[in-house]
Design a protein around this motif. Structure first.
Motif, mmCIF file in Angstrom:
data_model
loop_
_atom_site.group_PDB
_atom_site.id
_atom_site.type_symbol
_atom_site.label_atom_id
_atom_site.label_comp_id
_atom_site.label_asym_id
_atom_site.label_seq_id
_atom_site.Cartn_x
_atom_site.Cartn_y
_atom_site.Cartn_z
ATOM 1 N N UNK A 1 0.835 -1.182 0.000
ATOM 2 C CA UNK A 1 0.000 0.000 0.000
ATOM 3 C C UNK A 1 0.876 1.240 0.000
ATOM 4 N N UNK A 2 0.353 2.258 -0.590
ATOM 5 C CA UNK A 2 1.110 3.497 -0.627
ATOM 6 C C UNK A 2 0.420 4.541 0.239
ATOM 7 N N UNK A 3 1.187 5.460 0.725
ATOM 8 C CA UNK A 3 0.642 6.529 1.552
ATOM 9 C C UNK A 3 -0.057 7.546 0.655
ATOM 10 N N UNK A 4 -0.928 8.372 1.203
ATOM 11 C CA UNK A 4 -1.625 9.360 0.370
ATOM 12 C C UNK A 4 -0.667 10.340 -0.309
ATOM 13 N N UNK A 5 0.459 10.672 0.345
ATOM 14 C CA UNK A 5 1.424 11.593 -0.258
ATOM 15 C C UNK A 5 2.075 10.965 -1.488
ATOM 16 N N UNK A 6 2.405 9.660 -1.374
ATOM 17 C CA UNK A 6 3.036 8.966 -2.502
ATOM 18 C C UNK A 6 2.063 8.808 -3.656
ATOM 19 N N UNK A 7 0.799 8.572 -3.371
ATOM 20 C CA UNK A 7 -0.174 8.377 -4.439
ATOM 21 C C UNK A 7 -0.443 9.682 -5.179
ATOM 22 N N UNK A 8 -0.267 10.826 -4.532
ATOM 23 C CA UNK A 8 -0.444 12.102 -5.218
ATOM 24 C C UNK A 8 0.740 12.433 -6.120
ATOM 25 N N UNK A 9 1.936 11.969 -5.793
ATOM 26 C CA UNK A 9 3.126 12.323 -6.558
ATOM 27 C C UNK A 9 3.390 11.390 -7.726
ATOM 28 N N UNK A 10 2.875 10.165 -7.711
ATOM 29 C CA UNK A 10 3.140 9.247 -8.813
ATOM 30 C C UNK A 10 1.876 9.025 -9.619
ATOM 31 N N UNK A 11 2.065 8.606 -10.866
ATOM 32 C CA UNK A 11 0.930 8.321 -11.735
ATOM 33 C C UNK A 11 0.369 6.953 -11.402
ATOM 34 N N UNK A 12 -0.931 6.815 -11.424
ATOM 35 C CA UNK A 12 -1.511 5.498 -11.144
ATOM 36 C C UNK A 12 -1.274 4.560 -12.320
ATOM 37 N N UNK A 13 -1.132 3.298 -12.028
ATOM 38 C CA UNK A 13 -0.950 2.306 -13.077
ATOM 39 C C UNK A 13 -2.289 1.968 -13.689
ATOM 40 N N UNK A 14 -2.252 1.257 -14.806
ATOM 41 C CA UNK A 14 -3.491 0.873 -15.487
ATOM 42 C C UNK A 14 -4.328 -0.049 -14.612
ATOM 43 N N UNK A 15 -3.677 -0.897 -13.849
ATOM 44 C CA UNK A 15 -4.414 -1.804 -12.970
ATOM 45 C C UNK A 15 -5.136 -1.040 -11.868
ATOM 46 N N UNK A 16 -4.478 -0.043 -11.318
ATOM 47 C CA UNK A 16 -5.119 0.770 -10.284
ATOM 48 C C UNK A 16 -6.324 1.524 -10.847
ATOM 49 N N UNK A 17 -6.196 2.022 -12.058
ATOM 50 C CA UNK A 17 -7.320 2.710 -12.699
ATOM 51 C C UNK A 17 -8.479 1.734 -12.888
ATOM 52 N N UNK A 18 -8.177 0.533 -13.390
ATOM 53 C CA UNK A 18 -9.231 -0.460 -13.613
ATOM 54 C C UNK A 18 -9.883 -0.856 -12.300
ATOM 55 N N UNK A 19 -9.131 -0.956 -11.220
ATOM 56 C CA UNK A 19 -9.692 -1.319 -9.927
ATOM 57 C C UNK A 19 -10.642 -0.236 -9.421
ATOM 58 N N UNK A 20 -10.266 0.994 -9.619
ATOM 59 C CA UNK A 20 -11.135 2.093 -9.210
ATOM 60 C C UNK A 20 -12.431 2.086 -10.022
ATOM 61 N N UNK A 21 -12.336 1.840 -11.320
ATOM 62 C CA UNK A 21 -13.531 1.827 -12.168
ATOM 63 C C UNK A 21 -14.393 0.599 -11.883
ATOM 64 N N UNK A 22 -13.785 -0.456 -11.434
ATOM 65 C CA UNK A 22 -14.557 -1.670 -11.147
ATOM 66 C C UNK A 22 -15.472 -1.480 -9.940
ATOM 67 N N UNK A 23 -15.190 -0.538 -9.109
ATOM 68 C CA UNK A 23 -16.028 -0.279 -7.948
ATOM 69 C C UNK A 23 -17.321 0.454 -8.332
ATOM 70 N N UNK A 24 -17.351 0.980 -9.538
ATOM 71 C CA UNK A 24 -18.542 1.694 -10.018
ATOM 72 C C UNK A 24 -19.560 0.696 -10.590
ATOM 73 N N UNK A 25 -20.717 1.132 -10.954
ATOM 74 C CA UNK A 25 -21.726 0.232 -11.534
ATOM 75 C C UNK A 25 -21.219 -0.397 -12.835
ATOM 76 N N UNK A 26 -21.794 -1.576 -13.247
ATOM 77 C CA UNK A 26 -21.317 -2.310 -14.417
ATOM 78 C C UNK A 26 -21.361 -1.519 -15.726
ATOM 79 N N UNK A 27 -22.275 -0.594 -15.869
ATOM 80 C CA UNK A 27 -22.319 0.159 -17.128
ATOM 81 C C UNK A 27 -21.095 1.056 -17.294
ATOM 82 N N UNK A 28 -20.473 1.374 -16.194
ATOM 83 C CA UNK A 28 -19.264 2.194 -16.276
ATOM 84 C C UNK A 28 -18.018 1.343 -16.584
#
Length: 161
Positions: A1-28
């Motif tokens: 896990x990364x700290x909030x400061x580290x997550x603001x300074x680095x770019x998210x990976x494609x997997x992290x983006x997909x994980x965030x979108x997976x938490x939304x409804x299926x149409x998204x």
């Protein structure tokens, strides 16, 4: 896990983006996958550009090494050519000197000066061309006499008692 400061300074990976979108409804999910595909294409383009740049640097380094090697070989060939010319000059000078000394000894000998003819046709006839041809000034016979000279004998007056 990364700290909030580290997550603001680095770019998210494609997997992290997909994980965030997976938490939304299926149409998204379809939108998330499209974004994931775009991000992967951008990453691929960056990596391809980086590889092309590295290949260009490697090609430049190889060209520079080849030029350096060619220059070293050319310098070596010039040194060998000069050494050959020097050796050939010594050979010609030794021959001319030996022939001149022989002719001189015959002419001087016919004039009645046999001792001078003997000097010209004797050891100096061999010693001088050896200096020019072999580029050495040591005598050939001195190698066998490398032993130390015997100690001088002591006079009876030097002996004690």
């Amino acid at each position: 896990m990364s700290t909030p400061e580290e997550s603001r300074t680095r770019r998210p990976t494609a997997l992290e983006i997909a994980t965030q979108w997976a938490q939304l409804p299926p149409e998204h999910l379809r939108v998330a996958l499209e974004h994931l595909e775009l991000e992967l294409q951008r990453e691929h383009a960056r990596e391809t550009a980086r590889e092309r740049h590295q290949a260009g640097l490697d090609a430049d380094r190889m060209r520079q090494e080849q030029m350096t090697e060619r220059a070293r070989i050319a310098a070596q060939e010039r040194r060998e050519e000069r050494a050959h010319q020097l050796y050939l000059g010594g050979l010609v000078a030794g021959f001319v000197l030996a022939a001149g000394m022989l002719v001189g000894s015959v002419i001087v000998g016919l004039d009645g000066r046999q001792w001078l003819a003997g000097l010209l046709a004797g050891p100096s006839l061999i010693a001088l061309p050896v200096v020019f041809v072999l580029r050495r000034s040591d005598r050939l016979g001195t190698r066998g006499r490398a032993a130390a000279p015997p100690p001088p004998e002591r006079l009876p007056a030097d002996q004690a008692g």
